[in-house]
Design a protein around this motif. Structure first.
Motif, PDB file in Angstrom:
ATOM      1  N   ASN A 161      -3.663 -12.804  24.133  1.00  0.00           N
ATOM      2  CA  ASN A 161      -4.373 -11.585  24.512  1.00  0.00           C
ATOM      3  C   ASN A 161      -3.407 -10.400  24.583  1.00  0.00           C
ATOM      4  OD1 ASN A 161      -5.716  -9.754  26.835  1.00  0.00           O
ATOM      5  ND2 ASN A 161      -7.248 -10.964  25.740  1.00  0.00           N
ATOM      6  N   HIS A 162      -3.935  -9.203  24.321  1.00  0.00           N
ATOM      7  CA  HIS A 162      -3.051  -8.022  24.362  1.00  0.00           C
ATOM      8  C   HIS A 162      -2.515  -7.756  25.760  1.00  0.00           C
ATOM      9  CE1 HIS A 162      -6.222  -5.315  26.006  1.00  0.00           C
ATOM     10  NE2 HIS A 162      -6.992  -6.244  25.485  1.00  0.00           N
ATOM     11  N   ARG A 163      -3.078  -8.420  26.777  1.00  0.00           N
ATOM     12  CA  ARG A 163      -2.551  -8.268  28.142  1.00  0.00           C
ATOM     13  C   ARG A 163      -1.587  -9.394  28.520  1.00  0.00           C
ATOM     14  NH1 ARG A 163      -7.833  -7.916  29.229  1.00  0.00           N
ATOM     15  NH2 ARG A 163      -8.737  -5.833  29.153  1.00  0.00           N
ATOM     16  N   SER A 164      -1.406 -10.365  27.643  1.00  0.00           N
ATOM     17  CA  SER A 164      -0.526 -11.502  27.929  1.00  0.00           C
ATOM     18  C   SER A 164       0.939 -11.061  27.926  1.00  0.00           C
ATOM     19  CB  SER A 164      -0.745 -12.573  26.849  1.00  0.00           C
ATOM     20  OG  SER A 164       0.375 -13.421  26.752  1.00  0.00           O
ATOM     21  N   PRO A 165       1.773 -11.685  28.757  1.00  0.00           N
ATOM     22  CA  PRO A 165       3.207 -11.357  28.726  1.00  0.00           C
ATOM     23  C   PRO A 165       3.869 -11.718  27.395  1.00  0.00           C
ATOM     24  CG  PRO A 165       2.777 -13.225  30.195  1.00  0.00           C
ATOM     25  CD  PRO A 165       1.443 -12.666  29.817  1.00  0.00           C
ATOM     26  N   TYR A 166       3.223 -12.566  26.607  1.00  0.00           N
ATOM     27  CA  TYR A 166       3.794 -12.980  25.315  1.00  0.00           C
ATOM     28  C   TYR A 166       3.391 -12.034  24.183  1.00  0.00           C
ATOM     29  CZ  TYR A 166       4.648 -17.095  28.049  1.00  0.00           C
ATOM     30  OH  TYR A 166       5.073 -17.925  29.029  1.00  0.00           O
ATOM     31  N   TYR A 167       2.449 -11.136  24.463  1.00  0.00           N
ATOM     32  CA  TYR A 167       1.970 -10.245  23.410  1.00  0.00           C
ATOM     33  C   TYR A 167       3.063  -9.269  22.994  1.00  0.00           C
ATOM     34  CZ  TYR A 167      -0.755  -6.821  20.875  1.00  0.00           C
ATOM     35  OH  TYR A 167      -1.212  -5.973  19.906  1.00  0.00           O
ATOM     36  N   ALA A 168       3.156  -9.014  21.716  1.00  0.00           N
ATOM     37  CA  ALA A 168       4.042  -7.969  21.213  1.00  0.00           C
ATOM     38  C   ALA A 168       3.213  -7.076  20.290  1.00  0.00           C
ATOM     39  CB  ALA A 168       5.210  -8.577  20.457  1.00  0.00           C
ATOM     40  N   ALA A 169       3.439  -5.779  20.408  1.00  0.00           N
ATOM     41  CA  ALA A 169       2.709  -4.845  19.550  1.00  0.00           C
ATOM     42  C   ALA A 169       3.458  -4.681  18.237  1.00  0.00           C
ATOM     43  CB  ALA A 169       2.570  -3.505  20.254  1.00  0.00           C
ATOM     44  N   LYS A 170       2.754  -4.253  17.195  1.00  0.00           N
ATOM     45  CA  LYS A 170       3.444  -3.893  15.961  1.00  0.00           C
ATOM     46  C   LYS A 170       3.303  -2.385  15.764  1.00  0.00           C
ATOM     47  CE  LYS A 170      -0.447  -6.139  13.552  1.00  0.00           C
ATOM     48  NZ  LYS A 170      -1.380  -5.081  13.895  1.00  0.00           N
ATOM     49  N   VAL A 171       4.188  -1.825  14.965  1.00  0.00           N
ATOM     50  CA  VAL A 171       4.154  -0.376  14.737  1.00  0.00           C
ATOM     51  C   VAL A 171       3.198  -0.093  13.581  1.00  0.00           C
ATOM     52  CG1 VAL A 171       5.514   1.684  14.219  1.00  0.00           C
ATOM     53  CG2 VAL A 171       6.492  -0.135  15.628  1.00  0.00           C
ATOM     54  N   ASP A 172       1.937   0.136  13.943  1.00  0.00           N
ATOM     55  CA  ASP A 172       0.910   0.360  12.932  1.00  0.00           C
ATOM     56  C   ASP A 172       0.906   1.815  12.464  1.00  0.00           C
ATOM     57  OD1 ASP A 172       0.145  -2.307  13.057  1.00  0.00           O
ATOM     58  OD2 ASP A 172      -1.330  -1.950  14.637  1.00  0.00           O
ATOM     59  N   THR A 173       0.199   2.046  11.376  1.00  0.00           N
ATOM     60  CA  THR A 173       0.145   3.369  10.747  1.00  0.00           C
ATOM     61  C   THR A 173      -0.652   4.360  11.610  1.00  0.00           C
ATOM     62  OG1 THR A 173       0.039   2.157   8.665  1.00  0.00           O
ATOM     63  CG2 THR A 173      -0.465   4.503   8.559  1.00  0.00           C
ATOM     64  N   ASP A 174      -0.165   5.567  11.751  1.00  0.00           N
ATOM     65  CA  ASP A 174      -0.953   6.621  12.391  1.00  0.00           C
ATOM     66  C   ASP A 174      -2.254   6.753  11.590  1.00  0.00           C
ATOM     67  OD1 ASP A 174      -2.130   9.222  12.794  1.00  0.00           O
ATOM     68  OD2 ASP A 174      -0.267   9.852  13.736  1.00  0.00           O
ATOM     69  N   VAL A 175      -3.390   6.656  12.272  1.00  0.00           N
ATOM     70  CA  VAL A 175      -4.654   6.552  11.530  1.00  0.00           C
ATOM     71  C   VAL A 175      -4.915   7.764  10.628  1.00  0.00           C
ATOM     72  CG1 VAL A 175      -6.168   7.439  13.376  1.00  0.00           C
ATOM     73  CG2 VAL A 175      -7.072   5.820  11.665  1.00  0.00           C
ATOM     74  N   ARG A 176      -4.439   8.947  11.048  1.00  0.00           N
ATOM     75  CA  ARG A 176      -4.670  10.114  10.179  1.00  0.00           C
ATOM     76  C   ARG A 176      -3.869  10.002   8.888  1.00  0.00           C
ATOM     77  NH1 ARG A 176      -5.540  14.930  14.583  1.00  0.00           N
ATOM     78  NH2 ARG A 176      -4.212  13.686  15.926  1.00  0.00           N
ATOM     79  N   GLU A 177      -2.672   9.433   9.026  1.00  0.00           N
ATOM     80  CA  GLU A 177      -1.837   9.198   7.847  1.00  0.00           C
ATOM     81  C   GLU A 177      -2.490   8.107   6.971  1.00  0.00           C
ATOM     82  OE1 GLU A 177       2.221   8.467   9.146  1.00  0.00           O
ATOM     83  OE2 GLU A 177       2.522   7.291   7.315  1.00  0.00           O
ATOM     84  N   GLY A 178      -3.038   7.082   7.622  1.00  0.00           N
ATOM     85  CA  GLY A 178      -3.721   6.011   6.885  1.00  0.00           C
ATOM     86  C   GLY A 178      -4.894   6.554   6.085  1.00  0.00           C
ATOM     87  N   ILE A 179      -5.688   7.402   6.721  1.00  0.00           N
ATOM     88  CA  ILE A 179      -6.844   8.006   6.038  1.00  0.00           C
ATOM     89  C   ILE A 179      -6.374   8.823   4.834  1.00  0.00           C
ATOM     90  CG2 ILE A 179      -8.638   9.786   6.305  1.00  0.00           C
ATOM     91  CD1 ILE A 179      -8.906   8.748   9.273  1.00  0.00           C
ATOM     92  N   ALA A 180      -5.304   9.594   5.041  1.00  0.00           N
ATOM     93  CA  ALA A 180      -4.777  10.424   3.939  1.00  0.00           C
ATOM     94  C   ALA A 180      -4.300   9.551   2.778  1.00  0.00           C
ATOM     95  CB  ALA A 180      -3.641  11.308   4.455  1.00  0.00           C
TER      96      ALA A 180
END
Ligand code: AMP
Ligand code: FE
Ligand code: FE
Ligand code: ZN
Length: 285
Positions: A161-180
């Motif tokens: 789960n995103h609240r778990s101590p084992y969770y790690a985030a990834k550096v995803d694309t800024d959505v406006r840049e993704g749309i472009a």
């Protein structure tokens, strides 16, 4: 016409190969299916080669993005992209970066679990992904196989789960840049499961307005994770902003319980989407 515009194969975190997925779609009576694996177009070629007669296949993808609210941490958002040019260099480079990010982040999650004695090992996860894009569902299946949790759902409710101590985030694309990037590659960007609160925090209407100003063309309204009230809200927003509305199952094979075709897209909305996509063409008879 039965149209399902959001499915995942083993090119990312689904359990069926593209060929198997198309056979499933046909057997379920679908006329149109989009293949939208996470951050990869690797399934497009196999899908084109294996397409059953009579089935229209829309090449697509689901891009991992983030929205940056002014007053809270970034929120994960998923952007569906259809009918883009897979060879557009800037967009291809960004997908490649996201896949590397997924490997690094998956390894961090697995190593944190292993350090606390959970019987999971990174090479096994890589093997489970079988050359496809790695995601938490691969780690979830390893935890099920090891007897740590009794289902993929249970893994997502607890250790992953995103609240778990084992969770790690990834550096995803800024959505406006993704749309472009999607638009630059001739594709149609559609905001995926925008109000799916069980996945984590969701964005406000202000974000959808800003995304529309950045070139968003559609919004996924009918999705298994949306309540009736959420669908009604998104439908109203789409009408106000002039966005295409879609409906889809977000099928993942046996990694989820949702059957293919669980939600579908209105044919007139699909025609609007087809007319907007110029970077590639559907595979059809
Ligand atoms: P990731 O992309 O690695 O962050 O993992 C997120 C993916 O996990 C989503 O695309 C879903 O396919 C899947 N997922 C999220 N929640 C669940 C769940 N409860 N059961 C099965 N799969 C899930
Ligand atoms: Fe997924
Ligand atoms: Fe998604
Ligand atoms: Zn999806």
């Amino acid at each position: 016409m039965r149209i399902d515009l959001h499915t995942h194969s083993s090119a990312s975190d689904g359990t069926e190969t593209p060929a198997e997925l198309l056979a499933t779609a046909r057997a379920a009576g679908l006329d149109v299916v989009a293949l939208t694996d996470h951050d990869t177009t690797a399934g497009w070629g196999p899908a084109q080669a294996a397409r059953p007669h009579g089935l229209t296949v829309v090449p697509g993808m689901e891009l991992s993005c983030r929205w940056f609210p002014s007053d809270q941490p970034p929120i994960s958002v998923h952007l569906l992209a259809y009918l883009f040019d897979s060879l557009h260099p800037g967009f291809a480079a960004e997908r490649s970066r996201l896949r590397d990010e997924r490997l690094e982040r998956g390894q961090r999650i697995v190593e944190a679990l292993a350090a606390d004695g959970y019987p999971v090992h990174w090479p096994e996860i890589v093997e489970r992904s079988d050359g496809g894009v790695v995601g938490r569902p691969h780690i979830a299946r390893a935890l099920v196989a090891a007897g740590v949790v009794d289902s993929v759902d249970h893994a997502f409710a607890t250790l992953l789960n995103h609240r778990s101590p084992y969770y790690a985030a990834k550096v995803d694309t800024d959505v406006r840049e993704g749309i472009a990037l999607v638009r630059a590659a001739g594709g149609v960007p559609v905001f995926a499961h925008g109000l799916a609160t069980k996945r984590g925090r969701v964005v406000g209407d202000d974000a959808v307005v800003a995304m529309t100003e950045a070139g968003l063309l559609g919004i996924e309204v009918d999705h298994p994770d949306h309540s009736e009230a959420e669908r009604a809200h998104l439908r109203g927003l789409a009408a106000d902003l002039g966005l295409i509305t879609t409906g889809s199952s977000d099928y993942h094979g046996t990694n989820k319980t949702t059957p293919i075709g669980a939600c579908t897209t209105d044919p007139a909305q699909f025609e609007a989407l087809l007319a907007a996509g110029t970077g590639s063409a559907p595979y059809r008879d």
